[in-house]
Design an enzyme around this catalytic site. Sequence first.
Site, PDB file in Angstrom:
ATOM      1  N   ASP A  10       0.873  -1.186   0.000  1.00 14.04           N
ATOM      2  CA  ASP A  10       0.000   0.000   0.000  1.00 14.04           C
ATOM      3  C   ASP A  10       0.904   1.228   0.000  1.00 14.04           C
ATOM      4  OD1 ASP A  10      -2.280   1.680   0.293  1.00 14.04           O
ATOM      5  OD2 ASP A  10      -2.011   1.755   2.451  1.00 14.04           O
ATOM      6  N   SER A  11       0.298   2.388  -0.238  1.00 15.26           N
ATOM      7  CA  SER A  11       1.054   3.634  -0.153  1.00 15.26           C
ATOM      8  C   SER A  11       1.532   3.886   1.275  1.00 15.26           C
ATOM      9  CB  SER A  11       0.147   4.796  -0.549  1.00 15.26           C
ATOM     10  OG  SER A  11      -0.909   4.909   0.389  1.00 15.26           O
ATOM     11  N   CYS A  73      -4.444  -1.234  -2.049  1.00 16.86           N
ATOM     12  CA  CYS A  73      -4.555   0.210  -2.218  1.00 16.86           C
ATOM     13  C   CYS A  73      -5.484   0.469  -3.406  1.00 16.86           C
ATOM     14  CB  CYS A  73      -3.159   0.763  -2.498  1.00 16.86           C
ATOM     15  SG  CYS A  73      -3.105   2.513  -2.882  1.00 16.86           S
ATOM     16  N   GLU A 151      -1.139   8.839   8.354  1.00 18.73           N
ATOM     17  CA  GLU A 151       0.289   8.520   8.193  1.00 18.73           C
ATOM     18  C   GLU A 151       1.162   9.266   9.216  1.00 18.73           C
ATOM     19  OE1 GLU A 151       1.959   6.330   6.176  1.00 18.73           O
ATOM     20  OE2 GLU A 151       0.027   5.537   5.534  1.00 18.73           O
ATOM     21  N   CYS A 183     -10.879   3.624   0.222  1.00 20.40           N
ATOM     22  CA  CYS A 183      -9.444   3.767   0.479  1.00 20.40           C
ATOM     23  C   CYS A 183      -9.132   2.867   1.669  1.00 20.40           C
ATOM     24  CB  CYS A 183      -9.120   5.226   0.807  1.00 20.40           C
ATOM     25  SG  CYS A 183      -7.445   5.494   1.427  1.00 20.40           S
ATOM     26  N   HIS A 185      -7.062   3.024   3.973  1.00 27.25           N
ATOM     27  CA  HIS A 185      -6.790   3.697   5.250  1.00 27.25           C
ATOM     28  C   HIS A 185      -8.086   3.938   6.049  1.00 27.25           C
ATOM     29  CE1 HIS A 185      -2.902   4.659   3.408  1.00 27.25           C
ATOM     30  NE2 HIS A 185      -2.486   5.197   4.544  1.00 27.25           N
TER      31      HIS A 185
HETATM   32  N1  DGL Z   1      -4.654   3.416   0.937  1.00 23.42           N
HETATM   33  C1  DGL Z   1      -4.730   3.900  -0.360  1.00 23.42           C
HETATM   34  C2  DGL Z   1      -6.016   3.633  -1.073  1.00 23.42           C
HETATM   35  O1  DGL Z   1      -6.638   2.648  -0.796  1.00 23.42           O
HETATM   36  C3  DGL Z   1      -3.984   5.095  -0.788  1.00 23.42           C
HETATM   37  C4  DGL Z   1      -4.241   6.384  -0.153  1.00 23.42           C
HETATM   38  C5  DGL Z   1      -3.214   7.401  -0.587  1.00 23.42           C
HETATM   39  O2  DGL Z   1      -2.022   7.130  -0.467  1.00 23.42           O
HETATM   40  O3  DGL Z   1      -3.634   8.459  -1.035  1.00 23.42           O
HETATM   41  O4  DGL Z   1      -6.395   4.357  -1.945  1.00 23.42           O
END
Ligand code: DGL
Length: 262
Positions: A10-11, A73, A151, A183, A185
């Site tokens: 993931d990011s 992600c 983050e 997302c 997160h």
């Molecule tokens: N967790 C990610 C997603 O599902 C990326 C969020 C990001 O880095 O902007 O989109």
Amino acid sequence: MKTQSIGIFDSGIGGTSIWKEITSLLPHENTIYLADSKNAPYGEKSAEKIIEFSIKNTELLIEKGCKLIVVACNTATTNAIEILRNKYDIQFIGIEPAIKPAALKTITNSIGILATKGTLSSSLFSETSERFTSEIKVIEQEGKGIVALIESGRLASDEMTLLLHKYLNPMLKEQIDYLVLGCTHYPYLIPQIKKIVGENVKIIDSGLAVAKQTNAILEKYDLKNLTSDISKHQLYINKDKEVLENILKDVSIDYAVNKLEF
Ligand code: DGL
């Protein structure tokens, strides 16, 4: 091959919401997780950059011997998964906002989608959205700023509460009865979101569906780990190790968090 790890990236730390679903559904699988927190948020980057980061993460997971890769992600999936599938000879599982179940179940004919700019502006997302939502109202909202707060360890902060009110209140005015979290997160925000949207709005995320799909692909390609050894979980982050450790503090399985430059 079967005892090799499932690779997940993931990011940042958000994809651990998917990692948790996978480790709970597939307790005999080993995993390697990459949090590319140094480059988060992906959602506000160009498609070219998102593709470049996705390739870098994939190559590291392949180098570490992973047998399958979960792109945990939405932003990386919607912008890069086709390219990854064409470029590498390994199975990929992606994650996309669960628009379909929300569109099928809504009674008010109004649903909300909270996702990153990168996801909402992708053609994969537009195609799925057009396919399932032609008869209903869809309130798309970019969650600008949310990932950056998570983050930096400010999951439960006043800034987060303000952002959530700003993004969710307009959806409530439009009488949504389903809210899609687009997302990885965002599942960490469910308790806070519930306080704002109340009992009448159902929250949907795709975590369990991704874990089930991972299981299905492992079975299909005969990749399931059939040993009963205790599974190993290595998590790598290229920024603050403590932020990742903190978000996993309630996890009861054994895992190791490592700092790594990548
Ligand atoms: N967790 C990610 C997603 O599902 C990326 C969020 C990001 O880095 O902007 O989109």
